[in-house]
Write an enzyme that holds these catalytic residues in place. Structure first.
Site, PDB file in Angstrom:
ATOM      1  CG  HIS A 140      -3.547  -2.919   4.324  1.00  7.23           C
ATOM      2  ND1 HIS A 140      -3.063  -4.160   3.985  1.00  7.23           N
ATOM      3  CD2 HIS A 140      -3.361  -2.801   5.670  1.00  7.23           C
ATOM      4  CE1 HIS A 140      -2.614  -4.766   5.070  1.00  7.23           C
ATOM      5  NE2 HIS A 140      -2.773  -3.963   6.109  1.00  7.23           N
ATOM      6  CG  ASP A 141      -0.556  -1.354   6.677  1.00  7.95           C
ATOM      7  OD1 ASP A 141      -1.370  -0.407   6.795  1.00  7.95           O
ATOM      8  OD2 ASP A 141      -0.550  -2.337   7.435  1.00  7.95           O
ATOM      9  CE  LYS A 185       1.416   0.569   9.221  1.00  7.64           C
ATOM     10  NZ  LYS A 185       1.212  -0.716   9.907  1.00  7.64           N
ATOM     11  CG  HIS A 215      -0.293   3.886   7.470  1.00 12.81           C
ATOM     12  ND1 HIS A 215      -0.692   3.903   8.777  1.00 12.81           N
ATOM     13  CD2 HIS A 215      -0.963   2.847   6.900  1.00 12.81           C
ATOM     14  CE1 HIS A 215      -1.556   2.925   8.992  1.00 12.81           C
ATOM     15  NE2 HIS A 215      -1.742   2.282   7.877  1.00 12.81           N
ATOM     16  CG  HIS A 230      -5.846   2.414   9.898  1.00 10.81           C
ATOM     17  ND1 HIS A 230      -5.750   1.468  10.903  1.00 10.81           N
ATOM     18  CD2 HIS A 230      -4.794   2.184   9.082  1.00 10.81           C
ATOM     19  CE1 HIS A 230      -4.686   0.707  10.692  1.00 10.81           C
ATOM     20  NE2 HIS A 230      -4.088   1.123   9.591  1.00 10.81           N
ATOM     21  CG  ASP A 274      -5.136  -4.043   8.796  1.00 13.48           C
ATOM     22  OD1 ASP A 274      -4.129  -4.786   8.834  1.00 13.48           O
ATOM     23  OD2 ASP A 274      -5.071  -2.799   8.973  1.00 13.48           O
TER      24      ASP A 274
HETATM   25 FE   LIG Z   1      -2.753   0.258   8.139  1.00 17.93          FE
HETATM   26 FE   LIG Z   2      -2.234  -3.845   8.209  1.00 20.21          FE
END
Ligand SMILES: [Fe+2]
Ligand SMILES: [Fe+2]
Length: 350
Positions: A220-221, A224, A249, A273, A301
């Site tokens: 998911h991230d 970044k 991100h 998000h 999350d």
């Molecule tokens: Fe995130």
């Molecule tokens: Fe996260």
């Protein structure tokens, strides 16, 4: 070149003599044999075009040679010569594979005609047989070819899958490394996956939906990756420009996942998000516009972020406080149905 080969099996010397003389004159190779055992051996080793068999009486079952020829499945065309056999029924002919009957007293012209017809039919049968064999062999080749193509396709598919899985594995490993860089524990993505799977199971999602959710949590991230350490690990509040970078991100993550054949996962990552009330990012989707899987990933999350050593929205939470915060955010940041499912499984998660 001879018209064909003929074996005459008869102890009737008159028949044998005339058959040999007349057929030889018509350019046939003719062998005459009175002994049935010897005749049978010759028939087996010489593949005659025609066998003329002289039979006494009208019971075909009494002819040992006829029965032997039938069981030997010779290619030769069989003509039965008999003066007393009067009922030449079609069923008898079929039963013994007899091409035709002829009376012993048959004149030479008719003898020549029936033998010539038998040779012709044999040639036609051979041609048909060759074609049938060719067709059969062609069919076998097609089956083999199809199987090869199928196996090849399977190999290609499995090679592609292996390649894809190892690529996904590398991207997941990268995502885990990013977790540590982000100030979370190294297992943040794994924790999110664990929580989200339990909630998804509680909500009755399908096996494939749950697999997509697990993959999405682990990735998911990943977006970044382009954000500087100074922003990721910043203690105090972020500036507007830093927030703008942070909020990019999910889209960057989706871009990274575009090269993988994971359409559903990509969407979940993109939406992780988004907030239930529309206050999230990147697109400000709300309620049912957000995929259910993404609503689950979002809660899992946030819960792990709250429980991690890292400050969540500049606050530190105990687990009990994190649960309370999630309850408070039900209907705002989080889908109430997902919050309810989360509360039902919280004992299993902690
Ligand atoms: Fe995130
Ligand atoms: Fe996260």
């Amino acid at each position: 070149m001879a018209e064909g080969s003929v074996l005459v099996v008869s102890d009737d010397s008159a028949l044998s003599y005339h058959a040999k003389k007349d057929l030889t004159r018509q350019n046939f190779n003719v062998i005459v044999e009175a002994n049935e055992a010897l005749a049978m051996n010759m028939a087996k080793t010489n593949n005659f075009d025609v066998i003329i068999l002289s039979i006494k009486g009208d019971n075909l079952e009494h002819s040992r040679l006829l029965l032997d020829i039938k069981s030997s499945k010779l290619d030769s065309m069989l003509i039965v010569a008999s003066d007393s056999y009067s009922v030449s029924s079609i069923s008898d002919m079929q039963r013994f594979g007899i091409f035709g009957f002829l009376p012993s007293s048959l004149d030479q012209r008719n003898l020549f005609l029936i033998v010539k017809q038998a040779v012709f039919v044999k040639k036609v049968r051979n041609i048909v047989k060759i074609h049938e064999e060719k067709i059969l062999s062609l069919e076998k080749q097609i089956v083999l070819l199809n199987k090869k193509v199928e196996d090849g396709a399977k190999n290609t598919v499995s090679l592609y899958r292996n390649l894809q899985e190892s690529y996904i594995g590398s991207v997941k490993a990268l995502a885990q490394a990013l977790d540590a860089r982000d100030g979370y524990t190294h297992s943040h993505s794994q924790n999110v996956a664990k929580y989200a799977v339990v909630i998804a199971e509680e909500m009755g999602l399908s096996v494939s939906e749950i697999k997509d959710i697990r993959d999405a949590c682990e990735l998911h991230d990943i977006g970044k990756i382009g954000i500087r350490d100074a922003i990721l690990s910043k203690e105090g509040p972020l500036t507007d420009s830093e927030w703008r970078q942070m909020r990019e991100h999910p889209l960057k993550g989706a871009q990274i996942l575009k090269s993988l054949d994971l359409k559903n996962v990509l969407e979940l990552v993109k939406q992780h998000h988004e907030h239930y009330d529309g206050s999230g990012y990147p697109e400000g989707k709300k309620n049912g516009e957000i995929l259910l899987g993404a609503r689950i990933v979002s809660l899992a999350d946030a819960y792990d972020a709250m429980c991690s050593a890292r400050a969540y929205k500049n606050k530190y939470f105990s687990k009990a406080e994190a649960v309370e915060e999630i309850k408070r955010s039900s209907g705002k940041q989080f889908d109430p149905r997902v919050v309810e499912a989360f509360l039902r499984v919280i004992d299993r998660i902690q």
